[in-house]
Design an enzyme around this catalytic site. Sequence first.
Site, PDB file in Angstrom:
ATOM      1  N   GLY A   1       0.816  -1.169  -0.202  1.00 28.40           N
ATOM      2  CA  GLY A   1       0.152   0.469  -0.616  1.00 28.40           C
ATOM      3  C   GLY A   1       0.585   1.242  -0.444  1.00 28.40           C
ATOM      4  O   GLY A   1       0.211   1.685   0.883  1.00 28.40           O
TER       5      GLY A   1
ATOM      6  N   ARG B   1      -4.307  -9.402  -1.262  1.00 26.26           N
ATOM      7  CA  ARG B   1      -5.597 -10.755  -0.834  1.00 26.26           C
ATOM      8  C   ARG B   1      -5.600 -11.970  -1.294  1.00 26.26           C
ATOM      9  O   ARG B   1      -6.351 -13.095  -1.227  1.00 26.26           O
ATOM     10  CB  ARG B   1      -6.858 -10.637  -0.838  1.00 26.26           C
ATOM     11  CG  ARG B   1      -7.638  -9.306   0.034  1.00 26.26           C
ATOM     12  CD  ARG B   1      -8.809  -8.621  -0.200  1.00 26.26           C
ATOM     13  NE  ARG B   1      -9.329  -7.553  -1.766  1.00 26.26           N
ATOM     14  CZ  ARG B   1      -9.507  -6.956  -1.281  1.00 26.26           C
ATOM     15  NH1 ARG B   1     -10.623  -6.786  -1.193  1.00 26.26           N
ATOM     16  NH2 ARG B   1      -9.781  -5.938  -3.157  1.00 26.26           N
TER      17      ARG B   1
ATOM     18  N   PRO C   1      -5.052   8.666  15.105  1.00 28.11           N
ATOM     19  CA  PRO C   1      -5.205   9.409  14.015  1.00 28.11           C
ATOM     20  C   PRO C   1      -4.380   9.915  13.598  1.00 28.11           C
ATOM     21  O   PRO C   1      -3.842  10.916  13.836  1.00 28.11           O
ATOM     22  CB  PRO C   1      -6.865  10.416  14.746  1.00 28.11           C
ATOM     23  CG  PRO C   1      -6.694  10.688  15.729  1.00 28.11           C
ATOM     24  CD  PRO C   1      -5.608   9.582  16.424  1.00 28.11           C
TER      25      PRO C   1
ATOM     26  N   PHE D   1     -14.058   0.868   6.591  1.00 32.34           N
ATOM     27  CA  PHE D   1     -15.171   2.110   6.093  1.00 32.34           C
ATOM     28  C   PHE D   1     -16.108   1.525   7.487  1.00 32.34           C
ATOM     29  O   PHE D   1     -16.089   0.877   8.626  1.00 32.34           O
ATOM     30  CB  PHE D   1     -16.146   1.877   5.096  1.00 32.34           C
ATOM     31  CG  PHE D   1     -16.213   0.009   5.523  1.00 32.34           C
ATOM     32  CD1 PHE D   1     -17.617  -0.326   5.900  1.00 32.34           C
ATOM     33  CD2 PHE D   1     -15.664  -0.645   4.240  1.00 32.34           C
ATOM     34  CE1 PHE D   1     -18.463  -1.746   5.781  1.00 32.34           C
ATOM     35  CE2 PHE D   1     -16.491  -2.593   4.442  1.00 32.34           C
ATOM     36  CZ  PHE D   1     -17.310  -2.863   4.469  1.00 32.34           C
TER      37      PHE D   1
ATOM     38  N   TYR E   1      -7.028  -0.086  18.572  1.00 32.05           N
ATOM     39  CA  TYR E   1      -8.197  -0.692  18.714  1.00 32.05           C
ATOM     40  C   TYR E   1      -7.601  -2.346  18.506  1.00 32.05           C
ATOM     41  O   TYR E   1      -8.828  -3.034  18.735  1.00 32.05           O
ATOM     42  CB  TYR E   1      -9.470  -0.321  18.017  1.00 32.05           C
ATOM     43  CG  TYR E   1      -9.108  -0.547  16.591  1.00 32.05           C
ATOM     44  CD1 TYR E   1      -9.160  -1.183  15.606  1.00 32.05           C
ATOM     45  CD2 TYR E   1      -9.587   1.106  15.985  1.00 32.05           C
ATOM     46  CE1 TYR E   1      -9.186  -1.254  14.058  1.00 32.05           C
ATOM     47  CE2 TYR E   1      -9.554   0.850  15.055  1.00 32.05           C
ATOM     48  CZ  TYR E   1      -9.784  -0.004  13.951  1.00 32.05           C
ATOM     49  OH  TYR E   1      -9.746   0.387  12.664  1.00 32.05           O
TER      50      TYR E   1
ATOM     51  N   PRO F   1      -1.632   3.240  15.045  1.00 33.28           N
ATOM     52  CA  PRO F   1      -1.148   4.644  15.402  1.00 33.28           C
ATOM     53  C   PRO F   1      -2.447   5.408  15.788  1.00 33.28           C
ATOM     54  O   PRO F   1      -3.562   5.341  15.574  1.00 33.28           O
ATOM     55  CB  PRO F   1      -0.850   5.128  13.510  1.00 33.28           C
ATOM     56  CG  PRO F   1      -0.585   4.011  13.028  1.00 33.28           C
ATOM     57  CD  PRO F   1      -0.959   2.600  14.078  1.00 33.28           C
TER      58      PRO F   1
END
Length: 281
Positions: A16, A69, A191, A98, A148, A189
Amino acid sequence: MYRSDLLQDKRVLITGGGSGLGKSLGRRVLELGAHLVICGRRADTLDATRAEFDADFPGRTASHVCDIRDADAVEAMLETIWQDGPLDALVNNAAGNFLAKSEELSPRAFDAITGIVLNGTAYVTLGCGRRWLRDGHVGTVLSIVATYAWTGSAYVVPSACAKAGVRALTQSLAVEWGDRNIRLNAIAPGPFPTEGAWDRLVPTQELEDTWRNRIPAKRFGEHGELADLAVFLLADQSSYINGEVVAIDGGEWLKGAGQFNFMDALSEQQWDAMNPKRKKG
Ligand code: HXC
């Protein structure tokens, strides 16, 4: 912050790496002397980033179109990369995410995220690790997770499951491969504004202001701050750090966790009423 040859001639793959934080990190490792390989799903994004990097660091960036993937596509990409010599480092940065109410998630929606973040990360990590072990080559893996990954988070459940899985992958392989010069760490990280994440996860100005206000530092992260932490963890000089997950979030996640942290909302009068013995500074 670092001497300019800190990553001299290291070969670093950033998944990415054509956009967002991966692109910022790519530029930073190039500044420090590395050779960069980026991969992603979109050829146009990769081409534009490679052209930008080539203008400043001629001939030091390669790119591969690859949807991580797809395990076969990952293997083919790694074979091609290794034909020019081994990688020294892998940064698992590719992600998808999302906001959604979890009861509304379709199976394909869940798979779309976990396929990139968990399975894709595992395919690339295992592929690099197998080659490093086979050749007795020193290797380091750095995965970008999220805070999270420890706590879970409502409304991003596929990402939370996948990021927790990547944390487990990191800590498991750090032990399993740690005796053979391969180490794995992760960064969690808070935000950091990027086009990809911001459009999807912070759709309104009001949400952005609420979020910023929740962070003890009262600001979002800057790409350079994350890139310099990543460089530190990639450098040989940090080779005794293995299996670690480092948060970089201005104190955000602890703010959400501490039992009395909500008290920052109290006024001076409320403090006076609550604590008559108060000694004001
Ligand atoms: C509900 C959704 C959805 C949405 C996709 N789907 N977007 N469901 N809400 N917003 C569902 C689709 O309906 C479909 O299911 C399934 O997911 C697959 O969708 P596709 O569009 O076909 O998949 P694909 O093209 O592979 O899209 C992948 C994607 C996309 C990840 C879903 O958003 C994407 O390309 N994102 C780009 C990268 C990105 O998200 N970067 C931000 C990462 S930030 P059905 O059942 O309808 O067929 C990050 C850090 C978080 O991870 C930490 C922040 C602090």
